[in-house]
Design a protein around this motif. Structure first.
Motif, PDB file in Angstrom:
ATOM      1  N   GLY A 129       0.819  -1.211   0.000  1.00  0.00           N
ATOM      2  CA  GLY A 129       0.000   0.000   0.000  1.00  0.00           C
ATOM      3  C   GLY A 129       0.850   1.258   0.000  1.00  0.00           C
ATOM      4  O   GLY A 129       1.976   1.256  -0.505  1.00  0.00           O
ATOM      5  N   VAL A 130       0.312   2.347   0.585  1.00  0.00           N
ATOM      6  CA  VAL A 130       1.054   3.619   0.626  1.00  0.00           C
ATOM      7  C   VAL A 130       2.087   3.559   1.741  1.00  0.00           C
ATOM      8  O   VAL A 130       1.735   3.407   2.917  1.00  0.00           O
ATOM      9  CB  VAL A 130       0.095   4.812   0.862  1.00  0.00           C
ATOM     10  CG1 VAL A 130       0.900   6.119   0.961  1.00  0.00           C
ATOM     11  CG2 VAL A 130      -0.922   4.920  -0.259  1.00  0.00           C
ATOM     12  N   VAL A 131       3.347   3.653   1.377  1.00  0.00           N
ATOM     13  CA  VAL A 131       4.463   3.600   2.344  1.00  0.00           C
ATOM     14  C   VAL A 131       5.627   4.432   1.808  1.00  0.00           C
ATOM     15  O   VAL A 131       5.710   4.676   0.604  1.00  0.00           O
ATOM     16  CB  VAL A 131       4.981   2.151   2.572  1.00  0.00           C
ATOM     17  CG1 VAL A 131       4.047   1.337   3.433  1.00  0.00           C
ATOM     18  CG2 VAL A 131       5.267   1.446   1.257  1.00  0.00           C
ATOM     19  N   PRO A 132       6.544   4.860   2.672  1.00  0.00           N
ATOM     20  CA  PRO A 132       7.781   5.483   2.177  1.00  0.00           C
ATOM     21  C   PRO A 132       8.615   4.472   1.374  1.00  0.00           C
ATOM     22  O   PRO A 132       8.508   3.258   1.600  1.00  0.00           O
ATOM     23  CB  PRO A 132       8.526   5.870   3.462  1.00  0.00           C
ATOM     24  CG  PRO A 132       7.473   5.952   4.520  1.00  0.00           C
ATOM     25  CD  PRO A 132       6.469   4.895   4.147  1.00  0.00           C
ATOM     26  N   THR A 133       9.462   5.000   0.482  1.00  0.00           N
ATOM     27  CA  THR A 133      10.372   4.116  -0.269  1.00  0.00           C
ATOM     28  C   THR A 133      11.224   3.243   0.663  1.00  0.00           C
ATOM     29  O   THR A 133      11.347   2.033   0.425  1.00  0.00           O
ATOM     30  CB  THR A 133      11.265   4.956  -1.208  1.00  0.00           C
ATOM     31  OG1 THR A 133      10.417   5.616  -2.152  1.00  0.00           O
ATOM     32  CG2 THR A 133      12.279   4.108  -1.940  1.00  0.00           C
ATOM     33  N   PRO A 134      11.819   3.805   1.726  1.00  0.00           N
ATOM     34  CA  PRO A 134      12.644   2.944   2.592  1.00  0.00           C
ATOM     35  C   PRO A 134      11.855   1.808   3.252  1.00  0.00           C
ATOM     36  O   PRO A 134      12.451   0.789   3.626  1.00  0.00           O
ATOM     37  CB  PRO A 134      13.206   3.904   3.644  1.00  0.00           C
ATOM     38  CG  PRO A 134      12.395   5.151   3.547  1.00  0.00           C
ATOM     39  CD  PRO A 134      11.903   5.224   2.134  1.00  0.00           C
ATOM     40  N   THR A 135      10.538   1.959   3.364  1.00  0.00           N
ATOM     41  CA  THR A 135       9.732   0.883   3.943  1.00  0.00           C
ATOM     42  C   THR A 135       9.668  -0.309   2.980  1.00  0.00           C
ATOM     43  O   THR A 135       9.686  -1.466   3.415  1.00  0.00           O
ATOM     44  CB  THR A 135       8.309   1.394   4.276  1.00  0.00           C
ATOM     45  OG1 THR A 135       8.431   2.610   5.011  1.00  0.00           O
ATOM     46  CG2 THR A 135       7.540   0.385   5.089  1.00  0.00           C
ATOM     47  N   VAL A 136       9.617  -0.026   1.682  1.00  0.00           N
ATOM     48  CA  VAL A 136       9.658  -1.124   0.701  1.00  0.00           C
ATOM     49  C   VAL A 136      11.037  -1.788   0.774  1.00  0.00           C
ATOM     50  O   VAL A 136      11.159  -3.018   0.715  1.00  0.00           O
ATOM     51  CB  VAL A 136       9.373  -0.613  -0.731  1.00  0.00           C
ATOM     52  CG1 VAL A 136       9.378  -1.772  -1.714  1.00  0.00           C
ATOM     53  CG2 VAL A 136       8.045   0.126  -0.785  1.00  0.00           C
ATOM     54  N   GLN A 137      12.073  -0.961   0.942  1.00  0.00           N
ATOM     55  CA  GLN A 137      13.430  -1.514   1.042  1.00  0.00           C
ATOM     56  C   GLN A 137      13.561  -2.411   2.277  1.00  0.00           C
ATOM     57  O   GLN A 137      14.143  -3.484   2.221  1.00  0.00           O
ATOM     58  CB  GLN A 137      14.439  -0.361   1.058  1.00  0.00           C
ATOM     59  CG  GLN A 137      14.380   0.400  -0.259  1.00  0.00           C
ATOM     60  CD  GLN A 137      15.339   1.564  -0.328  1.00  0.00           C
ATOM     61  OE1 GLN A 137      15.118   2.603   0.284  1.00  0.00           O
ATOM     62  NE2 GLN A 137      16.404   1.417  -1.086  1.00  0.00           N
ATOM     63  N   PHE A 138      12.967  -1.962   3.368  1.00  0.00           N
ATOM     64  CA  PHE A 138      12.947  -2.757   4.601  1.00  0.00           C
ATOM     65  C   PHE A 138      12.171  -4.059   4.375  1.00  0.00           C
ATOM     66  O   PHE A 138      12.601  -5.138   4.799  1.00  0.00           O
ATOM     67  CB  PHE A 138      12.284  -1.927   5.707  1.00  0.00           C
ATOM     68  CG  PHE A 138      12.035  -2.663   6.993  1.00  0.00           C
ATOM     69  CD1 PHE A 138      13.012  -2.720   7.979  1.00  0.00           C
ATOM     70  CD2 PHE A 138      10.808  -3.287   7.231  1.00  0.00           C
ATOM     71  CE1 PHE A 138      12.777  -3.385   9.174  1.00  0.00           C
ATOM     72  CE2 PHE A 138      10.578  -3.960   8.422  1.00  0.00           C
ATOM     73  CZ  PHE A 138      11.563  -4.007   9.402  1.00  0.00           C
ATOM     74  N   ALA A 139      11.028  -3.957   3.699  1.00  0.00           N
ATOM     75  CA  ALA A 139      10.180  -5.134   3.465  1.00  0.00           C
ATOM     76  C   ALA A 139      10.907  -6.186   2.626  1.00  0.00           C
ATOM     77  O   ALA A 139      10.721  -7.389   2.822  1.00  0.00           O
ATOM     78  CB  ALA A 139       8.876  -4.724   2.784  1.00  0.00           C
ATOM     79  N   CYS A 140      11.762  -5.731   1.702  1.00  0.00           N
ATOM     80  CA  CYS A 140      12.527  -6.679   0.883  1.00  0.00           C
ATOM     81  C   CYS A 140      13.389  -7.571   1.783  1.00  0.00           C
ATOM     82  O   CYS A 140      13.515  -8.770   1.576  1.00  0.00           O
ATOM     83  CB  CYS A 140      13.431  -5.936  -0.098  1.00  0.00           C
ATOM     84  SG  CYS A 140      12.542  -5.153  -1.429  1.00  0.00           S
TER      85      CYS A 140
END
Ligand code: MG
Length: 448
Positions: A72-83
Motif C-alpha cells: 500500500g502507501v508507504v515510504p520508499t525505505p519501507t519497501v526496502q525494509f520489506a525486501c
C-alpha cells in the motif's frame, strides 16, 4: 538499445510518459528478469496517479509469474525494509520522489532492498525494448498478498533511537510531511519517541497543496515560520516518498544535510567504529568528522545507489549525501527520512545545546555550486581537455584537491547540456575564487 532508467528508477509526467501500459510493460520486464515464483514487494507514494500505476505494474509482475506483496502507501525505505524482512527477490516502488505532483515514476529494488544497479537496469531495458517477455500460463499465475508492514516497521525503526534522552528533554518539533508518504508515520514516530510534535502538511494528498514535495529552502517557508512561531527546538521536512529529510534550526534557518550528516556520524562513531560513505561531491566536513571520530571514510560516485551498494558490500555504518536523508544500513539500504530526523533529534537532545549552536560547533566549510551551459557534444570533451593542478580524483567527473584542503569538482550533467562546477574551501573567499577560476576555464573550453 534504449535507456529507461535515470540515477534511481524512471520518472516522467504521469499518464503521459509514465502511463499504465508503460508500468505494465516495466513490471513484466522486471518479472522476466527474475526466476518464476520470485517474490516482489510493492509500495506506492501518495500521488493521484500512484494507485493506477501500481495496479498496472502489479499486473505485469503477475503476468510474468511473480508473487506480489502489496504494502500500500508507504515510504520508499519501507519497501526496502520489506525486501529484507520478507526476504523477497526484489521490490518495486511507484513514486516520483521529490518531483512535482504531475510526475510519477518507478524505482526497482534488488534483494536486501538495495536499489537495482546499472547492470540489472540494462537487462530489464533489454527485455523491455526487445519485448522478450516471459508470460506464464493461467495456472501458474501467483497471488497478491496484502501486508500492513507499518507497525513492524515503526517498531524496528524506533529501536534504532535512544528515546530515554528524548523523553527527558521532550523537545518541540515541527514536522512538515509535505503531504507525502511521511504522513503515515513520521509525526507518530517522533511523538512516540517523546517529542512534542506540531505537524504541517500531514494529510496525504497527491496534489501536494501545502508545498512542493522537494525539501529545498525555497519550499520550506511555512516550516521556517512555524518553527519560530511555535518556539520549536527544531523543524524537519520530508520529501514525497519520505527518504529525504532536511532540518530547520530554532531560528528558522535551514540546516543542510552535510552538517546533520556530520553530527549523526560523530555520534554514531562514538558508540561503534565503522565505515562512513558519501560521494566525492559531498563536503569534506563529513570525511573530516568521520576520521576525527575514529571512523573510516570512503567517497563514491554521486548518487544514493552507489553509496548504498558500498555500504552493503563493505558492511558500512552510515552513508548519505548533502541533500538530506541518511542511510543506516543496519536498518534499511536506502535513505530513511524519518530515522534521520529522529537521530538528529536524539543527537540534539544529548548535546544540551540549541540546534543552531550545535551546528555552529562544527568546523566551517564554504561551498559554491555553478552550472556552465554549452553544446552537448562538447560536454563530453571538456574533461579530457581540462588541466587541473592538485591531487586528482576521477571517481566521478574530475576532482582536484589542493594543498589547503579546498577542492573543485567538474562533472557533466547526465541529462542536460551543461557541466556542474562545485567548489569547497575553509573560507567563502577562497571558495568563490575557485568557482570563478574553474567556471571560466570550463566555459572557455565549452565555447571554443
Ligand atoms: Mg525521495
Amino acid at each position: 538499445m534504449g535507456k529507461l532508467f535515470g540515477t534511481f528508477g524512471v520518472r516522467g509526467i504521469a499518464n503521459e510518459e509514465i502511463d499504465p501500459s508503460f508500468a505494465y510493460k516495466l513490471g513484466l520486464s522486471f518479472a522476466s528478469c527474475l526466476k518464476e515464483g520470485s517474490v516482489v514487494a510493492v509500495g506506492m507514494d501518495t500521488r493521484t496517479s500512484s494507485e493506477m500505476l501500481k495496479c498496472a505494474a502489479v499486473s505485469g509482475l503477475l503476468a510474468g509469474g511473480v508473487e506480489v506483496i502489496d504494502l500500500g502507501v508507504v515510504p520508499t525505505p519501507t519497501v526496502q525494509f520489506a525486501c529484507r524482512h520478507f526476504r523477497t527477490d526484489g521490490g518495486l516502488m511507484v513514486t516520483a520522489s521529490h518531483n512535482p505532483a504531475e510526475y510519477n515514476g518507478i524505482k526497482l529494488l534488488a534483494p536486501e532492498g538495495v536499489g537495482l544497479q546499472r547492470a540489472d537496469d540494462a537487462r530489464i531495458e533489454d527485455v523491455y525494448f526487445s519485448e522478450k517477455f516471459r508470460r506464464v500460463s493461467w495456472d501458474r499465475i501467483r497471488p497478491v498478498r496484502k501486508e500492513n508492514i507499518l507497525p513492524t516497521y515503526i517498531k524496528e525503526l524506533m529501536a534504532n533511537i535512544d528515546s530515554s534522552i528524548i523523553r527527558k528533554k521532550s523537545p518541540k518539533v515541527v514536522v512538515d510531511c509535505g503531504s507525502g508518504a511521511g504522513c503515515l508515520l513520521t509525526p507518530q514516530v517522533l511523538r512516540e519517541l517523546g517529542c512534542r510534535v506540531v505537524s504541517l502538511n500531514a494529510q496525504p494528498d497527491g496534489f501536494f497543496p501545502g508545498r512542493n514535495p522537494e525539501p529545498l529552502p525555497e519550499n520550506l517557508g511555512g516550516l521556517m515560520q512555524a518553527v519560530v512561531a511555535t518556539g520549536a527546538d527544531i523543524g524537519v521536512a520530508l520529501d514525497g516518498d519520505a527518504d529525504r529529510c532536511v532540518t530547520v534550526d530554532e531560528k528558522g534557518s535551514v540546516v543542510w544535510g552535510d552538517k546533520t550528516f556530520a553530527l549523526v556520524a560523530a555520534d554514531m562513531l562514538k558508540a561503534e567504529k565503522g565505515l562512513v560513505v558519501s560521494s566525492v561531491a559531498t563536503s569534506h566536513l563529513v570525511k573530516e568528522t568521520a576520521e576525527k571520530n575514529g571512523g573510516s571514510y570512503e567517497a563514491t560516485r554521486v548518487g544514493e545507489l552507489v553509496i548504498a551498494k558500498v555500504l552493503l558490500d563493505k558492511k558500512g555504518l552510515l552513508g548519505g549525501e548533502e541533500n538530506g536523508g541518511l542511510i543506516f544500513p543496519g536498518f534499511t539500504l536506502g535513505r530513511e527520512g524519518t530515522l534521520t530526523a529522529a537521530k538528529i533529534i536524539e543527537v540534539l537532545c544529548k548535546s544540551g545545546m540549541k540546534f543552531s549552536e550545535l551546528v555552529d560547533s562544527l568546523p566551517k566549510f564554504y561551498q559554491t555550486k555553478t552550472k556552465v551551459r554549452g553544446p552537448m557534444e562538447k560536454v563530453g570533451q571538456v574533461l579530457s581537455k581540462i588541466k587541473l593542478e592538485g591531487k586528482i580524483d576521477r571517481t566521478d567527473g574530475l576532482k582536484a584537491v589542493f594543498d589547503d584542503g579546498s577542492w573543485v569538482i567538474i562533472r557533466p550533467s547526465g541529462t542536460e547540456p551543461l557541466m556542474r562546477v562545485f567548489t569547497e574551501a575553509r573560507t567563502q573567499q577562497r571558495a568563490e575564487e575557485l568557482k570563478s577560476k574553474y567556471s571560466k576555464m570550463v566555459e572557455s573550453l565549452l565555447n571554443s
